[in-house]
Design a protein around this motif. Structure first.
Motif, PDB file in Angstrom:
ATOM      1  N   VAL B  65       0.702  -1.313   0.009  1.00  0.00           N
ATOM      2  CA  VAL B  65      -0.236  -0.099   0.079  1.00  0.00           C
ATOM      3  C   VAL B  65       1.378   0.774   0.159  1.00  0.00           C
ATOM      4  O   VAL B  65       1.381   1.303   0.823  1.00  0.00           O
ATOM      5  CB  VAL B  65      -1.164  -0.132   1.119  1.00  0.00           C
ATOM      6  CG1 VAL B  65      -1.411   1.085   1.434  1.00  0.00           C
ATOM      7  CG2 VAL B  65      -2.065  -1.196   1.325  1.00  0.00           C
ATOM      8  N   PHE B  66       0.578   2.266  -0.765  1.00  0.00           N
ATOM      9  CA  PHE B  66       1.299   3.244  -1.112  1.00  0.00           C
ATOM     10  C   PHE B  66       0.636   4.648   0.078  1.00  0.00           C
ATOM     11  O   PHE B  66       0.006   5.137  -0.657  1.00  0.00           O
ATOM     12  CB  PHE B  66       1.273   3.597  -2.358  1.00  0.00           C
ATOM     13  CG  PHE B  66       2.072   2.389  -3.398  1.00  0.00           C
ATOM     14  CD1 PHE B  66       1.605   1.434  -3.674  1.00  0.00           C
ATOM     15  CD2 PHE B  66       3.775   2.982  -3.934  1.00  0.00           C
ATOM     16  CE1 PHE B  66       2.569   0.976  -4.397  1.00  0.00           C
ATOM     17  CE2 PHE B  66       4.186   1.794  -4.283  1.00  0.00           C
ATOM     18  CZ  PHE B  66       3.689   0.263  -4.186  1.00  0.00           C
ATOM     19  N   ILE B  67       1.275   5.293   0.079  1.00  0.00           N
ATOM     20  CA  ILE B  67       0.755   6.158   1.610  1.00  0.00           C
ATOM     21  C   ILE B  67       1.297   7.486   0.859  1.00  0.00           C
ATOM     22  O   ILE B  67       2.219   7.896   0.701  1.00  0.00           O
ATOM     23  CB  ILE B  67       1.059   6.166   2.955  1.00  0.00           C
ATOM     24  CG1 ILE B  67       0.776   5.049   3.478  1.00  0.00           C
ATOM     25  CG2 ILE B  67      -0.124   7.718   3.054  1.00  0.00           C
ATOM     26  CD1 ILE B  67       1.127   5.134   4.736  1.00  0.00           C
ATOM     27  N   ALA B  89       3.887  12.744   2.047  1.00  0.00           N
ATOM     28  CA  ALA B  89       4.563  12.373   3.392  1.00  0.00           C
ATOM     29  C   ALA B  89       5.180  12.328   3.951  1.00  0.00           C
ATOM     30  O   ALA B  89       5.783  12.845   3.203  1.00  0.00           O
ATOM     31  CB  ALA B  89       4.198  10.579   2.295  1.00  0.00           C
ATOM     32  N   ASP B  90       5.621  12.152   5.275  1.00  0.00           N
ATOM     33  CA  ASP B  90       6.595  12.124   6.206  1.00  0.00           C
ATOM     34  C   ASP B  90       7.359  11.444   6.501  1.00  0.00           C
ATOM     35  O   ASP B  90       6.817  10.057   6.988  1.00  0.00           O
ATOM     36  CB  ASP B  90       5.711  13.434   7.183  1.00  0.00           C
ATOM     37  CG  ASP B  90       7.223  14.481   7.621  1.00  0.00           C
ATOM     38  OD1 ASP B  90       7.590  15.409   7.294  1.00  0.00           O
ATOM     39  OD2 ASP B  90       7.558  13.729   8.374  1.00  0.00           O
ATOM     40  N   LEU B 230       9.953  15.807  -5.539  1.00  0.00           N
ATOM     41  CA  LEU B 230      10.189  14.304  -5.497  1.00  0.00           C
ATOM     42  C   LEU B 230       9.018  13.102  -4.617  1.00  0.00           C
ATOM     43  O   LEU B 230       9.128  12.195  -4.308  1.00  0.00           O
ATOM     44  CB  LEU B 230      11.232  14.326  -3.729  1.00  0.00           C
ATOM     45  CG  LEU B 230      12.167  14.748  -4.484  1.00  0.00           C
ATOM     46  CD1 LEU B 230      12.697  16.161  -4.509  1.00  0.00           C
ATOM     47  CD2 LEU B 230      13.599  14.582  -3.297  1.00  0.00           C
ATOM     48  N   ASN B 231       7.932  13.476  -4.824  1.00  0.00           N
ATOM     49  CA  ASN B 231       6.827  12.632  -5.422  1.00  0.00           C
ATOM     50  C   ASN B 231       7.253  11.626  -3.558  1.00  0.00           C
ATOM     51  O   ASN B 231       7.038  10.620  -3.449  1.00  0.00           O
ATOM     52  CB  ASN B 231       6.718  11.669  -6.544  1.00  0.00           C
ATOM     53  CG  ASN B 231       5.275  10.925  -6.542  1.00  0.00           C
ATOM     54  OD1 ASN B 231       4.184  12.042  -5.433  1.00  0.00           O
ATOM     55  ND2 ASN B 231       5.649   9.961  -6.907  1.00  0.00           N
ATOM     56  N   PRO B 232       7.325  12.563  -2.904  1.00  0.00           N
ATOM     57  CA  PRO B 232       7.307  11.450  -1.839  1.00  0.00           C
ATOM     58  C   PRO B 232       6.359  10.452  -1.141  1.00  0.00           C
ATOM     59  O   PRO B 232       5.274  10.434  -1.046  1.00  0.00           O
ATOM     60  CB  PRO B 232       8.143  12.532  -0.372  1.00  0.00           C
ATOM     61  CG  PRO B 232       6.855  13.792  -0.828  1.00  0.00           C
ATOM     62  CD  PRO B 232       7.650  14.001  -2.405  1.00  0.00           C
ATOM     63  N   GLN B 233       6.777   9.405  -0.370  1.00  0.00           N
ATOM     64  CA  GLN B 233       5.725   7.931  -0.869  1.00  0.00           C
ATOM     65  C   GLN B 233       5.494   7.258   0.647  1.00  0.00           C
ATOM     66  O   GLN B 233       7.509   7.364   0.793  1.00  0.00           O
ATOM     67  CB  GLN B 233       5.296   7.330  -1.978  1.00  0.00           C
ATOM     68  CG  GLN B 233       6.339   6.724  -2.373  1.00  0.00           C
ATOM     69  CD  GLN B 233       5.685   6.024  -3.433  1.00  0.00           C
ATOM     70  OE1 GLN B 233       6.397   4.756  -4.039  1.00  0.00           O
ATOM     71  NE2 GLN B 233       4.939   6.275  -4.477  1.00  0.00           N
ATOM     72  N   ILE B 234       5.107   6.463   1.382  1.00  0.00           N
ATOM     73  CA  ILE B 234       5.508   5.540   2.725  1.00  0.00           C
ATOM     74  C   ILE B 234       5.570   4.331   1.484  1.00  0.00           C
ATOM     75  O   ILE B 234       3.517   4.538   1.593  1.00  0.00           O
ATOM     76  CB  ILE B 234       4.844   6.260   3.272  1.00  0.00           C
ATOM     77  CG1 ILE B 234       5.789   6.892   4.101  1.00  0.00           C
ATOM     78  CG2 ILE B 234       5.217   4.645   4.015  1.00  0.00           C
ATOM     79  CD1 ILE B 234       5.428   7.414   5.613  1.00  0.00           C
ATOM     80  N   MET B 235       5.779   3.295   1.406  1.00  0.00           N
ATOM     81  CA  MET B 235       6.129   1.929   0.786  1.00  0.00           C
ATOM     82  C   MET B 235       5.476   1.317   1.929  1.00  0.00           C
ATOM     83  O   MET B 235       6.313   0.674   3.120  1.00  0.00           O
ATOM     84  CB  MET B 235       6.362   1.680   0.023  1.00  0.00           C
ATOM     85  CG  MET B 235       6.828   2.361  -1.107  1.00  0.00           C
ATOM     86  SD  MET B 235       7.963   1.549  -2.240  1.00  0.00           S
ATOM     87  CE  MET B 235       7.278   0.271  -2.978  1.00  0.00           C
ATOM     88  N   VAL B 236       4.180   0.265   2.511  1.00  0.00           N
ATOM     89  CA  VAL B 236       3.706  -0.842   3.467  1.00  0.00           C
ATOM     90  C   VAL B 236       3.648  -2.030   3.396  1.00  0.00           C
ATOM     91  O   VAL B 236       2.264  -2.118   2.318  1.00  0.00           O
ATOM     92  CB  VAL B 236       3.030   0.026   4.712  1.00  0.00           C
ATOM     93  CG1 VAL B 236       2.819  -0.873   5.692  1.00  0.00           C
ATOM     94  CG2 VAL B 236       3.155   1.602   4.475  1.00  0.00           C
ATOM     95  N   ARG B 237       4.418  -2.796   2.778  1.00  0.00           N
ATOM     96  CA  ARG B 237       4.022  -4.414   2.373  1.00  0.00           C
ATOM     97  C   ARG B 237       2.736  -5.045   4.302  1.00  0.00           C
ATOM     98  O   ARG B 237       3.838  -5.195   5.166  1.00  0.00           O
ATOM     99  CB  ARG B 237       4.935  -4.736   2.263  1.00  0.00           C
ATOM    100  CG  ARG B 237       4.340  -6.581   2.015  1.00  0.00           C
ATOM    101  CD  ARG B 237       5.988  -7.133   0.935  1.00  0.00           C
ATOM    102  NE  ARG B 237       5.725  -6.962  -0.142  1.00  0.00           N
ATOM    103  CZ  ARG B 237       6.528  -7.060  -1.130  1.00  0.00           C
ATOM    104  NH1 ARG B 237       8.214  -7.380  -0.908  1.00  0.00           N
ATOM    105  NH2 ARG B 237       6.208  -7.518  -2.531  1.00  0.00           N
ATOM    106  N   ALA B 238       1.985  -5.361   3.251  1.00  0.00           N
ATOM    107  CA  ALA B 238       1.158  -6.008   4.106  1.00  0.00           C
ATOM    108  C   ALA B 238       1.550  -7.945   5.087  1.00  0.00           C
ATOM    109  O   ALA B 238       2.842  -8.625   4.416  1.00  0.00           O
ATOM    110  CB  ALA B 238      -0.438  -7.106   3.870  1.00  0.00           C
ATOM    111  N   LYS B 239       1.647  -8.401   6.251  1.00  0.00           N
ATOM    112  CA  LYS B 239       1.972  -9.295   6.950  1.00  0.00           C
ATOM    113  C   LYS B 239       1.769 -10.491   5.465  1.00  0.00           C
ATOM    114  O   LYS B 239       0.717  -9.724   5.668  1.00  0.00           O
ATOM    115  CB  LYS B 239       1.641  -9.666   8.181  1.00  0.00           C
ATOM    116  CG  LYS B 239       2.686  -8.543   9.389  1.00  0.00           C
ATOM    117  CD  LYS B 239       2.462  -9.075  10.435  1.00  0.00           C
ATOM    118  CE  LYS B 239       3.444  -8.615  11.383  1.00  0.00           C
ATOM    119  NZ  LYS B 239       3.158  -8.151  12.982  1.00  0.00           N
TER     120      LYS B 239
END
Lengths: 114, 414
Positions: B65-67, B89-90, B230-239
């Motif tokens: 999921v990309f925040i 995203a910070d 810079l199009n900052p994003q947080i990438m979160v991978r599911a368990k």
């Protein structure tokens, strides 16, 4: 035994014409993207059904008993496949049952030769 | 045995028709050839595009999921004026997510921009630099062909190290090993510690072949990572075992809490997933497929008439032979199958030529379009199916007519 030319009742003429129209519309469905997505062999299976339906209508057009038998077999095979892929059309079943009953009602007047 | 003989005889008749009336048969088969060619070409291209898209989406991660600030859905009702006022995203939000999100296996902060890379006299412009936090290798699918990924200390201390793409490595270091060499990014020296495995071009762009990956803590000294550009994003991978929907639900609550949004306030972030992209492409592929279906369908219809015509002529030309065969005891079905096989065989020849043309085009095209185009098994089966079907449908009426002939009248016919 020689084939005997039998007069075709008007009801069967209408059924056959409707059937030919159905064939024209369902032929492209054989290679439609939606059928192709079902699996590699589904277009071939649908193609077989369309070809068998076409041949059965030709048979009924010439007042041949094999036409009715082939139509009935094709109908059942088609419905089994449609149940299997969960795409049963009740309108389609009603039409097909009407077609079969129309054909069966004139079955005795039909020719048993090829 | 009788069927084998019948089959052989029908094929010989069909070959004879081809040999004796070359132009007539060729023109009749052309419709089928063009029809099969049109349909199978479109399906082959659509399948190859889909395959490439899936590969690209898979490299982004199906369970990631990309925040971000901007959602990946587009359409008529896209309130961009709302989205543009959202905060980016910070990096600090990443820590909170890593600490509090139970459904997340790993998460990374990523920002990217275009830079110029130099090595001695070689220089490449507009290279994408990916500035990522340490767990990037756990949220993004990639392989390293040579060298290694960043060590924990290199990421946290912000050491000047980089992993470069295969294309860049070949362009900057044509005759030497890039590992251990120093490249210059915005004038700063960065050591190459790894080279990505060649990925090939991606339909979505962003292939690692032309990218440089550096630790985010080092990138701070090179560029302003808070910049919106810079199009900052947080990438979160599911368990494992946690669905994307569950992860999105949890992240929504978490992000609202992190950003202290009031209960009735709208979300000021977008939670994107790769299925959003593939769903949009599905519609496009559907339209292309239907276009090919209609164009090819008409060609095949015309081809079918061509086959029916050639079969009627064939029956007419061989009426005497039919009469003789029937007078010698040939059954109706024998005559029927003889002509039906011939029609199917002729149609198959047309279809095979169409398939061969498609195959040759796929061979010639190669990687010209930036992706591999292959004639799949399902499309070959489809091509054969359509050919046989059109052969049966267009050949049945003439064949049936032949089978019903009176032997005496057939022999007398001129």
């Amino acid at each position: 035994m020689e084939s005997v030319i039998r007069k075709r009742p008007i009801l069967l003429t209408i059924v056959c014409i409707l059937g030919f129209v159905w064939i024209v519309f369902s032929f492209p469905a054989v290679f439609s993207p939606s059928v192709k997505k079902l699996g590699d062999w589904y277009p071939a299976l649908f193609g077989l059904i369309v070809a068998a339906s076409f041949i059965s209508y030709i048979g009924v057009w010439y007042m041949k008993k094999w036409g009715v038998s082939l139509f009935a077999i094709t109908f059942f095979v088609k419905e089994i496949i449609l149940i299997f892929i969960d795409d049963v059309s009740y309108a389609g079943i009603v039409f097909s049952v009407f077609f079969i009953s129309s054909m069966v009602s004139f079955y005795k007047r039909m020719d048993s030769n090829l | 045995m009788i069927f084998l003989g019948l089959f052989r005889e029908s094929i010989l008749f069909a070959i004879n028709a081809l040999v004796v009336n070359k132009l007539r048969t060729f023109l009749s088969l052309l419709g089928i050839t063009i029809g099969i060619f049109a349909i199978i070409t479109v399906f082959t291209i659509v399948d190859s595009l889909e395959q490439n898209l899936r590969k690209s989406v898979q490299s982004l991660g199906n369970d990631v999921v990309f925040i971000e600030k901007w959602p990946w859905t587009f359409g008529e009702n896209y309130p961009w004026w709302k989205y543009m006022n959202r905060p980016d995203a910070d990096y600090n939000e990443l820590d909170e997510i890593l600490r509090k999100c139970n459904g997340a296996q790993s998460a990374a902060f990523v920002a990217s921009t275009a830079i110029t890379v130099k090595y001695k006299s070689s220089s490449i412009e507009n290279v994408t630099i990916i500035c990522a936090s340490h767990q990037y290798d756990k949220v993004k699918n990639f392989e390293i062909a040579s060298g290694r990924y960043f060590a924990d200390i290199e990421s946290s201390a912000g050491r000047p190290v980089a992993i470069i793409g295969d294309v860049l490595a070949k362009a900057l270091f044509p005759n030497q090993d890039p590992l251990g060499q120093s490249i210059k990014i915005n004038g700063a020296k960065v050591d190459v510690i790894g080279v990505f495995k060649k990925e090939g071009e991606s339909i979505l762009g962003g292939s690692s072949d032309t990218q440089i990956l550096v630790p985010i803590n080092y990138a701070r000294s090179l560029i302003d990572i808070r910049s919106e550009n810079l199009n900052p994003q947080i990438m979160v991978r599911a368990k494992a075992g946690v669905s994307n929907e569950d992860l999105i639900d949890e992240l929504t609550g978490l992000m609202r809490a992190i950003r202290r949004l009031k209960p009735l306030a709208e979300d000021d972030f977008a939670l994107n997933q790769t299925s959003l992209i593939s769903n949009q492409f599905d519609g496009l592929f559907g339209i292309i497929g239907i276009a090919g279906w209609i164009i090819g369908g008409f060609s095949i219809l015309v081809g079918g008439f061509g086959i029916a015509n050639i079969m009627f002529v064939s029956v007419k030309e061989r009426t005497n032979i039919i009469g003789i065969q029937k007078s010698l005891g040939a059954k109706n079905y024998f005559i029927l199958l003889q002509f039906l096989f011939e029609s199917v065989f002729l149609s198959l020849i047309g279809g095979i030529i169409g398939l061969l043309v498609v195959y040759l085009i796929t061979l010639l095209a190669g990687d010209t379009f930036g992706m591999e185009i292959t004639l799949s098994r399902s499309n070959i089966i489809l091509g054969f199916t359509i050919s046989i079907l059109i052969g049966v449908i267009s050949g049945f009426v003439p064949a049936y007519g032949a089978s019903q002939m009176d032997p005496v009248e057939a022999i007398r016919a001129n």
